[in-house]
Design an enzyme around this catalytic site. Structure first.
Site, PDB file in Angstrom:
ATOM      1  N   GLU A  55       0.822  -1.227   0.000  1.00  0.00           N
ATOM      2  CA  GLU A  55       0.000   0.000   0.000  1.00  0.00           C
ATOM      3  C   GLU A  55       0.848   1.266   0.000  1.00  0.00           C
ATOM      4  O   GLU A  55       0.567   2.207   0.748  1.00  0.00           O
ATOM      5  CB  GLU A  55      -1.004   0.013   1.167  1.00  0.00           C
ATOM      6  N   TYR A  65      -7.131   4.187  -8.883  1.00  0.00           N
ATOM      7  CA  TYR A  65      -6.501   3.831  -7.606  1.00  0.00           C
ATOM      8  C   TYR A  65      -5.285   2.944  -7.871  1.00  0.00           C
ATOM      9  O   TYR A  65      -5.407   1.868  -8.458  1.00  0.00           O
ATOM     10  CB  TYR A  65      -7.497   3.095  -6.710  1.00  0.00           C
ATOM     11  N   GLU A  96      -1.462   1.369  -6.283  1.00  0.00           N
ATOM     12  CA  GLU A  96      -0.531   1.215  -5.174  1.00  0.00           C
ATOM     13  C   GLU A  96       0.645   0.360  -5.600  1.00  0.00           C
ATOM     14  O   GLU A  96       0.594  -0.346  -6.598  1.00  0.00           O
ATOM     15  CB  GLU A  96      -1.234   0.647  -3.933  1.00  0.00           C
ATOM     16  N   HIS A 110      -0.644  -8.110  -2.413  1.00  0.00           N
ATOM     17  CA  HIS A 110      -1.743  -7.513  -1.659  1.00  0.00           C
ATOM     18  C   HIS A 110      -3.021  -7.904  -2.386  1.00  0.00           C
ATOM     19  O   HIS A 110      -3.350  -7.340  -3.426  1.00  0.00           O
ATOM     20  CB  HIS A 110      -1.583  -5.981  -1.595  1.00  0.00           C
ATOM     21  N   ASP A 162      -0.432  -8.961   2.712  1.00  0.00           N
ATOM     22  CA  ASP A 162      -1.824  -8.848   3.128  1.00  0.00           C
ATOM     23  C   ASP A 162      -2.661  -9.588   2.088  1.00  0.00           C
ATOM     24  O   ASP A 162      -3.013  -9.036   1.064  1.00  0.00           O
ATOM     25  CB  ASP A 162      -2.214  -7.359   3.204  1.00  0.00           C
ATOM     26  N   ASP A 184      -2.951 -11.084   7.152  1.00  0.00           N
ATOM     27  CA  ASP A 184      -1.569 -11.073   6.662  1.00  0.00           C
ATOM     28  C   ASP A 184      -0.920 -12.427   6.920  1.00  0.00           C
ATOM     29  O   ASP A 184      -1.014 -12.955   8.032  1.00  0.00           O
ATOM     30  CB  ASP A 184      -0.798  -9.958   7.376  1.00  0.00           C
ATOM     31  N   HIS A 217      -2.712  -2.561  10.108  1.00  0.00           N
ATOM     32  CA  HIS A 217      -2.174  -3.929  10.128  1.00  0.00           C
ATOM     33  C   HIS A 217      -0.894  -3.980  10.956  1.00  0.00           C
ATOM     34  O   HIS A 217      -0.097  -3.043  10.919  1.00  0.00           O
ATOM     35  CB  HIS A 217      -1.780  -4.389   8.714  1.00  0.00           C
TER      36      HIS A 217
END
Ligand SMILES: *[C@@H]1O[C@H](CO)[C@@H](O)[C@H](O)[C@H]1NC(C)=O
Length: 290
Positions: A59, A97, A99, A154, A188, A233, A273
């Site tokens: 992220e 979006y 990441e 992720h 994650d 995770d 997290h």
């Protein structure tokens, strides 16, 4: 307790800390400019990351890449006993979006020998990932297994079942491509709670195949909030050699709320997290030199 004895215990503790190689996966919720500019958050992050030889960070959200550069600079300043460098994935995501996944590693102890971004080519069977997994091949002269691959992912929460199963295919591809069995999947994976109905586990090859060892169990809580208890995770090891190099029972979340003496609210500013981490044994030669 005598002072000399206390001192001995401290020395012994330092020795124990230094005699393993620590790998963690850490979803630093939306790590971008705002967090990089927050002194308290950055202070916590460097304390957490400086415990690890390799940190697989998720992220990272910053189109200019300045947040990660700031983090590296702060980390190198905080812990001058090592040189930290990083390897960044592409900016991932279908819509606006985006990441990134980033490996932060101590370049004085470990080097990157190859890397691979999945899900980029339209024809690939792996384009179904919302964000393609990112693999890096590491070499370290000090670890009991000198060459190993980390596959960082992720998962999209809503697609977690399908993506976890697809990761099995990615692993098989890596085994063939890089001619190695030593593989660790981490990140994650949203592999808990409502995202994985109990009935879905049996159909997930990453879970059902006997060559994969899930080191973070389903009952573990990797979330910071007191209201949630989920093992999102995970760390999953493939290959007998790599599994043999893992320090028994070392895989666990790092509760930085407790370790840094934070309130829940302060901890949540760092992330929602906890990092999950695992220790590898060192090569005998490296142990003697310490
Ligand atoms: C983490 O530590 C805090 C503070 O000691 C504690 O309240 C919390 O329950 C711990 N969380 C987990 C998941 O162990």
């Amino acid at each position: 307790m005598g002072r000399a004895f206390a001192f001995l215990l401290i020395l012994l503790g330092a020795q124990l800390v230094a005699s393993t190689f620590k790998i963690c996966a850490f979803n630093i919720r939306s790590f971008g400019k705002a967090k990089a500019a927050n002194r308290k958050v950055m202070g916590g992050l460097v304390q957490i990351l400086s415990r690890c030889d390799i940190s697989a960070v998720q992220e990272v959200r910053d189109s200019k890449g300045s947040a990660i550069r700031t983090l590296l600079k702060e980390l190198n300043r905080y812990d001058p006993s090592h040189r930290y460098s990083c390897l960044e994935s592409k900016r991932l995501g279908r819509g606006s979006y985006k990441e990134q996944n980033v490996f932060i590693y101590r370049m004085d102890l470990v080097s990157v020998t190859d890397w691979c971004q999945f899900g980029e080519e339209d024809s690939s069977p792996f384009e179904a990932f919302s964000r393609g997994p990112f693999a890096a091949r590491f070499h370290s002269p000090i670890t009991a297994v000198s060459d190993f691959v980390l596959l960082l992912h992720h998962a999209s929460p809503r697609e977690a079942v399908r993506e976890l199963d697809l990761l099995f295919g990615v692993c098989m591809e890596l085994v063939q491509r890089w001619k190695t069995q030593n593989l660790m999947v981490l990140g994650d994976l949203n592999a808990a709670g409502a995202y994985i109905p109990a009935s879905a586990w049996a159909g997930i090859r990453l879970r059902s195949h006997l060559d994969f060892h899930w080191l973070i169990g389903d009952q573990v809580d990797t979330t910071v909030s007191h209201r949630t208890c989920c093992a999102y995770d995970r760390i999953i090891v493939h290959g007998d050699e790599l599994l043999g190099a893992v320090v028994v029972r070392s895989a666990k979340p790092f509760n930085f709320t407790h370790a840094l003496g934070l309130s829940e609210e302060e901890a949540l500013k760092i992330s929602d997290h906890y990092p999950v981490e695992v220790n590898l044994r060192l090569a005998l030669k490296a142990q003697r030199e310490l």
